[in-house]
Design a protein around this motif. Structure first.
Motif, PDB file in Angstrom:
ATOM      1  N   GLY A 163      10.637 -14.425  -8.391  1.00 40.54           N
ATOM      2  CA  GLY A 163      10.691 -13.229  -9.224  1.00 40.54           C
ATOM      3  C   GLY A 163      11.680 -12.199  -8.690  1.00 40.54           C
ATOM      4  N   TYR A 164      12.644 -12.619  -7.833  1.00 37.78           N
ATOM      5  CA  TYR A 164      13.628 -11.741  -7.201  1.00 37.78           C
ATOM      6  C   TYR A 164      12.932 -10.698  -6.332  1.00 37.78           C
ATOM      7  N   ASP A 165      11.723 -11.015  -5.869  1.00 32.89           N
ATOM      8  CA  ASP A 165      10.940 -10.064  -5.102  1.00 32.89           C
ATOM      9  C   ASP A 165      10.927 -10.535  -3.644  1.00 32.89           C
ATOM     10  N   THR A 166      11.283  -9.641  -2.741  1.00 30.05           N
ATOM     11  CA  THR A 166      11.413 -10.037  -1.336  1.00 30.05           C
ATOM     12  C   THR A 166      10.095 -10.564  -0.778  1.00 30.05           C
ATOM     13  N   LYS A 167       8.996  -9.885  -1.124  1.00 33.95           N
ATOM     14  CA  LYS A 167       7.715 -10.290  -0.554  1.00 33.95           C
ATOM     15  C   LYS A 167       7.332 -11.685  -1.024  1.00 33.95           C
ATOM     16  N   LYS A 168       7.550 -11.926  -2.324  1.00 32.14           N
ATOM     17  CA  LYS A 168       7.222 -13.256  -2.838  1.00 32.14           C
ATOM     18  C   LYS A 168       8.167 -14.297  -2.275  1.00 32.14           C
ATOM     19  N   GLY A 169       9.412 -13.906  -2.066  1.00 29.73           N
ATOM     20  CA  GLY A 169      10.382 -14.830  -1.496  1.00 29.73           C
ATOM     21  C   GLY A 169       9.964 -15.271  -0.109  1.00 29.73           C
ATOM     22  N   LEU A 170       9.482 -14.312   0.698  1.00 25.07           N
ATOM     23  CA  LEU A 170       9.040 -14.668   2.049  1.00 25.07           C
ATOM     24  C   LEU A 170       7.801 -15.552   1.995  1.00 25.07           C
ATOM     25  N   GLU A 171       6.960 -15.276   0.989  1.00 28.91           N
ATOM     26  CA  GLU A 171       5.774 -16.114   0.808  1.00 28.91           C
ATOM     27  C   GLU A 171       6.208 -17.543   0.498  1.00 28.91           C
ATOM     28  N   CYS A 172       7.233 -17.655  -0.368  1.00 30.08           N
ATOM     29  CA  CYS A 172       7.778 -18.985  -0.681  1.00 30.08           C
ATOM     30  C   CYS A 172       8.273 -19.651   0.589  1.00 30.08           C
ATOM     31  N   TYR A 173       8.989 -18.877   1.393  1.00 36.41           N
ATOM     32  CA  TYR A 173       9.552 -19.436   2.619  1.00 36.41           C
ATOM     33  C   TYR A 173       8.441 -19.972   3.515  1.00 36.41           C
ATOM     34  N   GLU A 174       7.395 -19.171   3.680  1.00 31.29           N
ATOM     35  CA  GLU A 174       6.290 -19.608   4.537  1.00 31.29           C
ATOM     36  C   GLU A 174       5.597 -20.839   3.959  1.00 31.29           C
ATOM     37  N   SER A 175       5.539 -20.883   2.615  1.00 35.55           N
ATOM     38  CA  SER A 175       4.804 -22.007   2.027  1.00 35.55           C
ATOM     39  C   SER A 175       5.613 -23.304   2.093  1.00 35.55           C
ATOM     40  N   VAL A 176       6.957 -23.212   2.108  1.00 34.55           N
ATOM     41  CA  VAL A 176       7.728 -24.456   2.177  1.00 34.55           C
ATOM     42  C   VAL A 176       8.012 -24.863   3.617  1.00 34.55           C
ATOM     43  N   LYS A 177       7.893 -23.922   4.552  1.00 32.66           N
ATOM     44  CA  LYS A 177       8.269 -24.203   5.949  1.00 32.66           C
ATOM     45  C   LYS A 177       7.553 -25.420   6.535  1.00 32.66           C
ATOM     46  N   PRO A 178       6.237 -25.589   6.332  1.00 29.88           N
ATOM     47  CA  PRO A 178       5.583 -26.759   6.934  1.00 29.88           C
ATOM     48  C   PRO A 178       6.086 -28.086   6.376  1.00 29.88           C
TER      49      PRO A 178
END
Lengths: 358, 442
Positions: B80-95
């Motif tokens: 959603g072009y939202d930094t907080k959600k983007g970081l959440e995405c990053y954390e969720s794909v990292k594993p």
């Protein structure tokens, strides 16, 4: 039945006016704290810590800050995101000017800067009330955000215009920056949030909190009883902004890791206000519940189709999440307009007398 | 107080859900997460990009069975072009061990830059993000080909000089207006403008547009009418672009003298109606679906219903092709990584080496079915950007058409700024790790 209070006798006034007068509540709190301090760090994975718990705790702290103002003192504010920004930028400036000092000291100190700015923008609250005050604090929101964009001194003239988080340690363990593990960051955030919640609880249950509630319920009556309105309201603004400021500093330094001014835009103010309203005005536990509903529930809903193996596109899940969260917010507000905290209070009352309601 | 148990139960549920996803991931595949935004205020720009990125990688899976025989697992995460959600995405794909991430937002890129080296996940921020991350010595894990915003600005200046019939000395005495998003993206060229305007003798007029007022630029354009600049340069995103075009048309600003950086889409120009004809933007790849590779995407993905594009005419639009280009870089980086390391199932470390050895020459472009689509791309350990040439395209009322040759950036002007900026970043973020990653001599 669930709350068997037989045998719990209060033998002095202190016990009677305790925050948690029922033994089971005290046990419940102890269990929650044990889970938060021991269980989650031991068994939680990185995603749970970094994307669920840390943001949840930080948003809860911000919601507590706003709740002090809106819920306890009855002053509607839309500037909480900007006050969070003040905390973040103050921490950034202080930690880059004095890198030797521990970052946690600056995070807590930044609260005082936010408190100062908050009290300044709280001055109109003596004359204006309700929605009009919301508009006045909206000015704070826009003005401060304008400062974050325009005053390049605030972000050390970075060409990116953003504040970046330098790596800092506590007792040799990285707590900010890229090498800080989610567990360390979580524990730091948890300690700060737990201690500040305790302090907030003491403030609102004490003389100051009663002053605020008197002002909230009817400020003329409060004045007649000898409460000086200006100090009471300004103190509410200062304490509220202090909490928001610390939450903002934590948000940038222990959660996001870098922030553009748009991280503190009006949407964050609204999100905090929604948390407070849905959680329950004038309730600390409500701030946590509101933050959980607004922050954790969408994540849970988003994870649901994937864990069930349903092939739904990411964007569709997002749309569904909006729909479901929106629907649930309306549902909760219809079921209990006074928020989740009140809902819990009713449930508890029912549990205390179950199975023989009278 | 024990309702907080609910909260914990909820989080416990999401905690339980996570390992299930990990298990679903096959061993012999390459995981490519795509951070996209099909929702939110920038969805208009984000959706075609997401489609382009997704369709190219899906096509590789359908046509070739992945890259080098290894299937790609492509997963979109909605930011959603939202930094907080983007970081959440990053954390969720990292594993799930992604081989690289494309944040598609400067706000999300910035927090990921320091994380990249720690998590060993390269960041590919294609022509956005931090310009200084072009310096591979300081940012071994961040890549931003094919050009920076500074390069783009000098390319526009060179084009203007060309229009005036000569070299950059023709800019002397000209009045150039700069209308931009008043955020990090738009403010980035400001130091460059300041130094260049003195050096080249043009007068710069600045018209900042706050993010909240993207759709209300009447005051800026009133100033434009008053100042009468000879040329206007636009650095916008989302609704800012379409509004700027509309306002320029209303102000009767000569559209052929209105030049934008590479982000406006067809829809942005279309909003201006007939008056928008002649509006110019930079670009580094062709528009249209007239390439063998895009025909393959059409055949394997769109026609089989595996794409999310609303209608077929969207294939080949500017931002769709931009997404295709982004995925082309991803795919070629993985292919190069396989070649350099000899591993079939590559990791983030391998892909970082692949990106540094990336060399897409004309022959390779032809082989891919993208002859004439774009210029060659070659990165190195020191240069993670390439500073490649771009061209100017003009809106003819229905489509963009190329109207200039490839223009090189003023590297002598941009280079020192990049060096200084990268150095300053490392100093401000001290202790910034010195590069320890070995370089594959290519």
């Amino acid at each position: 039945m669930f709350y068997r209070e037989t045998g719990q006798f209060k033998q002095n006034y202190a016990a009677d006016s305790a925050v948690f007068p029922i033994l089971q509540d005290r046990y419940g709190l102890a269990i929650i704290l044990a889970i938060a301090f021991v269980g989650i760090p031991l068994f939680g994975n990185e995603f749970l810590l970094a994307s669920v718990m840390i943001p949840f705790l930080i948003l809860s702290l911000g919601a507590i800050g706003l709740n002090i103002l809106v819920g306890y003192t009855g002053l509607l504010s839309l500037g909480s995101a900007a006050f969070m920004g003040v905390g973040a930028y103050a921490t950034y400036k202080l930690s880059t000017i004095f890198p030797q000092v521990n970052i946690l000291v600056w995070i807590l100190c930044s609260g005082f800067f936010a408190a100062g700015i908050g009290a300044l923008f709280g001055l109109p609250s003596l004359r204006i009330k309700g929605f009009y005050l919301a508009v006045a604090t909206l000015a704070a929101q826009f003005f401060l955000q304008w400062c974050f964009v325009r005053i390049s001194w605030l972000y050390n003239d970075n060409p990116s215009g953003a504040i970046e988080v330098p790596a800092r340690t506590l007792f040799g363990i990285a707590i900010t920056g890229p090498s800080a593990t989610p567990v360390t960051r979580y524990l730091v955030v948890l300690v700060i949030v737990a201690v500040m919640t305790l302090i907030a609880s003491n403030i609102v249950h004490g003389r100051i909190g009663r002053t605020w509630m008197a002002v909230r319920d009817m400020d003329i009556a409060a004045q007649l009883m000898g409460i000086r309105l200006l100090p009471a309201k300004l103190l509410a603004f200062a304490v509220s902004s202090f909490y928001c400021g610390v939450a903002g500093a934590l948000m940038v330094f222990l959660w996001l890791g870098a922030a553009e001014p748009s991280a503190f835009d009006i949407r964050l103010s609204f999100v905090l206000l929604f948390m407070v309203i849905i959680g329950g005005l004038g309730s600390l536990i409500g701030s946590f519940m509101g933050a959980a509903l607004i922050h954790i529930m969408p994540i849970a809903i988003r994870a649901l189709p994937e864990s069930l193996g349903l092939p739904i596109a990411a964007a569709t899940v997002e749309h569904l999440t909006f729909l479901i969260v929106g629907g649930l917010i309306i549902f909760f507000l219809i079921v209990e307009p006074h928020g989740l905290a009140r809902l819990w209070q009713i449930a508890k009352q029912k549990l205390r007398v179950w199975p023989f309601p009278y | 107080m024990s309702l907080r148990n609910w909260v914990l139960a909820l989080s416990a549920a999401s905690m339980l859900a996570m390992p299930a996803i990990d298990a679903a991931q096959a061993e012999d595949s390459i995981f490519v997460p795509l951070f996209t935004y099909r929702t939110g205020p920038f969805a208009g720009s984000g959706t075609p990009i997401a489609n382009g990125m997704h369709d190219y990688l899906t096509m590789l899976n359908e046509r070739d069975g992945g890259i080098g025989g290894v299937k790609l697992v492509v997963e979109e995460c909605e930011t959603g072009y939202d930094t907080k959600k983007g970081l959440e995405c990053y954390e969720s794909v990292k594993p799930k061990k992604p081989v690289l991430v494309n944040p598609w937002s400067t706000g999300i890129t910035l927090p990921l830059i320091p994380k990249a080296a720690v998590d060993k996940i390269p960041v590919l921020s294609m022509a956005y993000g931090l310009s200084a991350s072009a310096k591979g010595d300081v940012f071994p894990w961040v890549f931003n080909p094919p050009a920076t915003y500074w390069d783009g600005f000098t390319q526009i200046l060179k084009y203007i000089a060309e229009q005036e019939g000569g070299g950059i000395e023709k800019l002397q005495g000209k009045k150039i207006g700069y209308i931009y998003l008043d955020a990090s993206f738009g403010r980035e060229p400001l130091p460059l403008i300041e130094s260049l305007s003195k050096e080249l003798g043009f007068e710069a007029k600045l018209y900042p547009v706050a993010a909240a007022d993207m759709q209300n630029q009447s005051s800026q354009w009133l100033s434009v009418r008053r100042d009468r600049p000879d040329y206007m340069i636009l650095y916008g995103w989302g609704a800012l672009n379409s509004t700027a075009v509309k306002e320029a048309v209303k102000t009767n600003f000569p559209m052929d003298k209105f030049i934008s950086i590479w982000w406006p889409s067809e829809d942005d120009a279309k909003g201006g109606g007939d008056g928008a004809k002649g509006f110019k933007t930079l670009n580094w790849h062709a528009v249209g679906a007239d390439f063998p590779l895009l025909a393959d995407i059409q055949k394997y993905v769109v026609d089989t219903g595996k794409s999310q594009v609303a209608d077929k005419s969207k294939v080949g639009q500017v931002l769709y092709n931009r997404g295709v280009y982004n995925s082309m870089l991803i795919a070629e980086a993985i292919r190069t990584a396989q070649k350099v390391t000899g591993n079939k199932v590559v990791t983030g470390e391998d892909v970082r080496r692949g990106l540094e050895s990336l060399n897409i020459d004309e022959a390779r472009l032809k082989e891919m079915g993208l002859e004439g689509f774009t210029g060659p791309v070659k990165l190195s350990c020191a240069d993670h950007n390439g500073h490649f040439s771009t061209f100017v395209q003009s809106w003819n009322g229905t489509a963009y058409e190329k109207v200039s040759d490839y223009i090189t950036p003023m590297s002598d002007k941009v280079g020192p700024l990049l060096d200084a900026d990268a150095k300053a970043y490392a100093e401000k973020n001290a202790p910034w790790p010195t590069r320890s990653e070995a370089c594959d001599a290519s």
